[in-house]
Design a protein around this motif. Sequence first.
Motif, PDB file in Angstrom:
ATOM      1  N   ASN A  72       0.831  -1.197   0.000  1.00 32.89           N
ATOM      2  CA  ASN A  72       0.000   0.000   0.000  1.00 32.89           C
ATOM      3  C   ASN A  72       0.868   1.250   0.000  1.00 32.89           C
ATOM      4  N   GLN A  89      -7.234   6.158   3.519  1.00 36.04           N
ATOM      5  CA  GLN A  89      -6.099   5.680   4.311  1.00 36.04           C
ATOM      6  C   GLN A  89      -6.487   4.767   5.465  1.00 36.04           C
ATOM      7  N   ALA A  90      -7.745   4.792   5.883  1.00 36.35           N
ATOM      8  CA  ALA A  90      -8.152   3.958   7.010  1.00 36.35           C
ATOM      9  C   ALA A  90      -9.234   2.954   6.613  1.00 36.35           C
ATOM     10  N   MET A  93      -8.308   0.653   3.729  1.00 38.85           N
ATOM     11  CA  MET A  93      -7.165  -0.199   4.078  1.00 38.85           C
ATOM     12  C   MET A  93      -7.572  -1.294   5.062  1.00 38.85           C
ATOM     13  N   CYS A  94      -8.394  -0.958   6.020  1.00 43.35           N
ATOM     14  CA  CYS A  94      -8.862  -1.980   6.969  1.00 43.35           C
ATOM     15  C   CYS A  94      -9.635  -3.075   6.235  1.00 43.35           C
ATOM     16  N   GLN A 110       2.727  -2.179   4.391  1.00 41.17           N
ATOM     17  CA  GLN A 110       2.029  -0.913   4.543  1.00 41.17           C
ATOM     18  C   GLN A 110       3.054   0.217   4.616  1.00 41.17           C
ATOM     19  N   SER A 112       3.486   3.628   5.619  1.00 40.48           N
ATOM     20  CA  SER A 112       2.809   4.579   6.492  1.00 40.48           C
ATOM     21  C   SER A 112       3.578   5.907   6.494  1.00 40.48           C
ATOM     22  N   SER A 127      -5.241   8.569  10.443  1.00 41.33           N
ATOM     23  CA  SER A 127      -5.765   7.509   9.574  1.00 41.33           C
ATOM     24  C   SER A 127      -4.665   6.529   9.183  1.00 41.33           C
ATOM     25  N   LYS A 128      -3.462   7.018   8.992  1.00 44.73           N
ATOM     26  CA  LYS A 128      -2.338   6.112   8.737  1.00 44.73           C
ATOM     27  C   LYS A 128      -2.146   5.170   9.925  1.00 44.73           C
ATOM     28  N   ALA A 131      -4.791   2.438  10.140  1.00 45.32           N
ATOM     29  CA  ALA A 131      -4.524   1.333   9.212  1.00 45.32           C
ATOM     30  C   ALA A 131      -3.373   0.471   9.720  1.00 45.32           C
ATOM     31  N   SER A 134      -4.715  -1.773  12.438  1.00 45.55           N
ATOM     32  CA  SER A 134      -5.560  -2.829  11.893  1.00 45.55           C
ATOM     33  C   SER A 134      -4.716  -3.947  11.305  1.00 45.55           C
TER      34      SER A 134
END
Length: 432
Positions: A72, A89-90, A93-94, A110, A112, A127-128, A131, A134
């Motif tokens: 990602n 971003q969240a 991605m989750c 990921q 980030s 939000s990074k 993710a 998660s």
Amino acid sequence: MRILVLGGYGLIGSAVVSRCLAAGHAVTGLGRDVRAARLHRPEADWIEHDIARLVAPEDWSDTLRGIDAVVNCAGALQDGPRDDVRALQATAMCALFARCHQLGIVRVVQVSAAGAALNAATEFMRSKAEADSSLASLDLDWVILRPGLVLSPISYGATGLIRALASLPVAFTGMSDLQPIQTVHVDDVAEAVLLAVEGRIGPRASYDLVEERGHSLAEIVAAFRARLGRPTAAFALPMPSPLLRLGFRIGDLVGRLGWRTPIRTTALIQIEAGVTGDPTAWMQVTGAPLSSLSDSLRRMPFGVQERWFGRLWLLKPAILATLSLFWLLSGLIALTHLDAAMAAMTAHGIDAATARVTVLAGILVDLALGGAILVRRTMPLAALGMAAMTGIYLFFGSAIAAGLWLDPLGAYLKTLPGAMLALVAYALADER
């Protein structure tokens, strides 16, 4: 391996795609607009889709078919007409990580950001971090990479802003309280991704990809200035904090028009907080530090194209604002002096009804072009429209009153530089 790279044509994503292809892997890139990427990297497969809309695990099923590993690299600095930071971003991605777990795709990387935390001051960082959390909770061979300020031969976002600042003959002062910034070369990030994808570094670990020592923003700009072959700034210009914040808030307004300018309040908050991390973990697994600022600059091309870009990056908003003001005022002045505008036509034998329709149509076109040049999506067509309409005005104007070519005030001649400026704006339309 078949590797899916989200945001494969972005600043980091394009380097990751190139590195994975060079290592002999099959790559599929995913992004919202992949037309240019298909031409630039035909060796890769490309899927065009808005990642922010893939918000449920099952939304990813078709995209993940046949994929062995996922990387990602997608991201957005701040919300805008086309960007929803949390969704991209969240939320998406989750959903992606959950679907990877369901399908048995265990290798996930990921990309980030250094400093990402659930309690961070910006939605970008929060939000990074969401993710990251998660992904870390799943039974996968995940690796989370947190790069600092990424330096790249590709000029986009913060790297474009730094190049522009380095092109100015002045240095800005009054920002001495800013925290340090640690940089990393984009190729180092791409190499780290490859190591993670190929399992050559331990899984289920997070690494800060930053150089050992941080720098002030002024030091980074000065280093770029020297690399560009420019002398030290002739003088320093104070930049009071209120004025700085005003400039970045104006950037927020520009962002609402679709422009992805790095001059946004999210960027200012991050600059004030610093961009720092701890490279110890990465050095322990690889045995070598990442490129320092000076090392990164030595690996980047700096020719006349870089010097041109820095100056034009700063002139671009001024060019667009000038064109917008010119065409909007042209339309508004004609609208408020409608009889005078019509008289200029009726004096040359045009009947009143035709003159009125023609003038009103011209006013509408002027106002439409003056507004459209400010919007990212319509800017290229507006620029071409301005050049074309100037030609149309001159053609019909010459047919009606050719003598105005010899007007001492240059009634016709003065429109030519405006048309040329519109073509310059069109040439500057691309953002990446």
